[in-house]
Design an enzyme around this catalytic site. Structure first.
Site, PDB file in Angstrom:
ATOM      1  CG  ASP A  14     -52.854  -4.532  19.912  1.00 10.34           C
ATOM      2  OD1 ASP A  14     -52.087  -3.565  19.860  1.00 10.34           O
ATOM      3  OD2 ASP A  14     -53.166  -5.098  20.982  1.00 10.34           O
ATOM      4  CD  GLN A 225     -55.786   2.837  24.129  1.00 13.44           C
ATOM      5  OE1 GLN A 225     -56.611   3.706  23.944  1.00 13.44           O
ATOM      6  NE2 GLN A 225     -54.629   3.109  24.687  1.00 13.44           N
ATOM      7  NE  ARG A 304     -48.409  -5.967  28.513  1.00 16.36           N
ATOM      8  CZ  ARG A 304     -49.413  -5.495  29.244  1.00 16.36           C
ATOM      9  NH1 ARG A 304     -49.654  -5.988  30.448  1.00 16.36           N
ATOM     10  NH2 ARG A 304     -50.190  -4.529  28.789  1.00 16.36           N
ATOM     11  CG  ASP A 334     -52.042 -11.995   5.740  1.00 14.57           C
ATOM     12  OD1 ASP A 334     -52.827 -11.106   6.135  1.00 14.57           O
ATOM     13  OD2 ASP A 334     -50.852 -12.078   6.106  1.00 14.57           O
TER      14      ASP A 334
END
Length: 430
Positions: A14, A225, A304, A334
């Site tokens: 992520d 991942q 999630r 940011d």
């Protein structure tokens, strides 16, 4: 000359890889996924329109880029066809642009059912998988009982082997997990619905890539991942079932280890992870909530809430070493805009005040870690959309310089927002 680039996550996934792959895709000829399955999700924002991809490489949004799903990916045919349909709705054609390796292991319904049953059975001790059947599919691959995409060409062999594996999984579902059996005939009928469409895009993808390399084509290898989820090098056992580090490229594509010219490591300006497992810098306060809310830290695959915390330069340095990283991309800077102070983890000590010099290998050791922080001044002004380094606040520049000095690796790209244009390019890689 740089022709072949690997884009690899440095944390627990992520990190914003999808945007960077998309950004660089316009100058590339091929984009390659080499591991994982539809447990990964890449979110791309172009002119405020959001596209989420799970199996298809991010480069599909560029009409001249050829996309490869390599040998090391585990594939749900049903999910892949559904994703292709969604892409077609956006008037994006995959014809002669998307190719699937005949060596990919197939994810079948019994993989998903056993994945869910295990997570439920383990309760609070569960790994926190996406319950997409990824782990069980890789288990079948390693145990040499898995079915592969190329097997769909041989109906008799496929159905015979499918029946054998169904018996194997049904014995576990019924006797161990107290679940209902899966109907073999239902699985077979369902998979055959997708056979024609799947085989139309199936080929020997290794040969495509080897030929592309010989012709000096530009290739991007798109990791799924992050490195800290690697089955060998991650925070075991709270990891995924594939090699998320750069080593996965070679086993997952058929290209040799000397074919890479540049490795770009992607890291957020803070840290997140989904599911269970060690997270030394995790926050349970207002700042953690700030990262969650402003960073929109909801898993694109699972929905999630992601756990949040400060950036961990110790783990980042380990990921850099494991992947032989040439340069870093710092994303979501940011999200730090409103903070008075910014902390970065520069070391660990144990709960009995002993300095930790090595990354733990046991889950028991992780529980004893206390992070050591360096506190930097925040900039309290907006960096959203800035695309020139000199326009960043001085404190933001100092944050970048500190990471570079600690890791001894240059930051070549900075992402200042979700859109493709919200990017500072410090080094033109292609």
């Amino acid at each position: 000359m740089i022709n072949n680039i690997a884009i690899v996550g440095m944390q627990w996934g992520d990190e914003g890889k999808g945007k960077i792959v998309d950004l660089l895709s316009k100058k590339s000829n091929y984009i390659v996924r080499y591991q994982g399955g539809n447990n990964a999700g890449h979110t791309i924002v172009i002119d405020k329109k959001k596209t989420i991809l799970h199996l298809i490489p991010s480069g599909i949004l560029h009409d001249k880029t050829i996309c490869i799903i390599g040998d090391g990916v585990v594939v749900s045919p049903e999910f892949l066809i559904e994703e292709i349909k969604n892409i077609n709705k956006s008037n994006i054609s995959i014809k002669n642009r998307l190719f699937l390796s005949h060596n990919c292991t197939i994810i079948l319904p019994y993989h998903i059912f056993i994945d869910r049953a295990r997570e439920k059975f383990q309760g609070k001790s569960s790994i926190g998988t996406t319950e997409k059947g990824i782990g069980p599919a890789y288990e079948d691959q390693v145990a040499r009982r898995g079915l592969r995409i190329g097997d769909l060409k041989y109906p008799n062999y496929f159905s015979k082997k499918l029946k054998e594996i169904s018996i194997y999984y049904n014995s576990q579902l019924i006797n161990l997990y107290n679940q209902e059996a899966i109907d073999y005939n239902f699985i077979l009928e369902n998979i055959l619905k997708y056979k024609k469409q799947i085989l139309e895009i199936t080929t020997d993808t290794s040969s495509i890539l080897i030929n592309a390399k010989k012709k000096n084509k530009k290739i991007i290898f798109e990791g799924a991942q992050g490195s800290l989820l690697d089955i060998h090098h991650g925070t075991y056992p709270y990891v995924t079932s594939s090699n998320t580090t750069v080593s996965g490229i070679f086993s997952g594509t058929g290209l040799g280890p000397f074919k890479l010219d540049y490795v770009l490591g992607i890291t957020k300006a803070y840290s997140t992870r989904v599911g269970s497992g060690p997270f030394p810098t995790e926050l349970f306060n207002d700042i953690g909530n700030h990262f969650f809310k402003k960073g929109n830290e909801i898993g694109s695959t699972t929905g999630r809430r992601r756990r949040t915390g400060w950036i961990d330069l110790v783990l980042l340095s380990q990921s850099i070493q494991i992947n032989s990283v040439n340069g870093l991309c710092l994303t979501k800077i940011d999200i730090l805009d409103e903070l008075e102070e910014i902390k970065v983890c520069i070391g660990y000590q144990s709960i009995d005040n002993k300095k930790i010099t090595n990354i733990p290998c046991s889950i028991c050791d992780w529980e004893k870690l206390v992070p050591i922080y360096k506190t930097l001044s925040g900039w309290k002004s907006s960096t959203l959309g800035i695309n020139k380094f000199q326009h960043l606040p001085e404190e933001a520049k100092n944050f970048v310089y500190f990471i570079e000095k600690f890791t001894k690796i240059s930051i070549d790209i900075i992402s200042t927002g979700p859109d493709r244009n919200h990017t500072i390019i410090l080094r033109n890689i292609f």
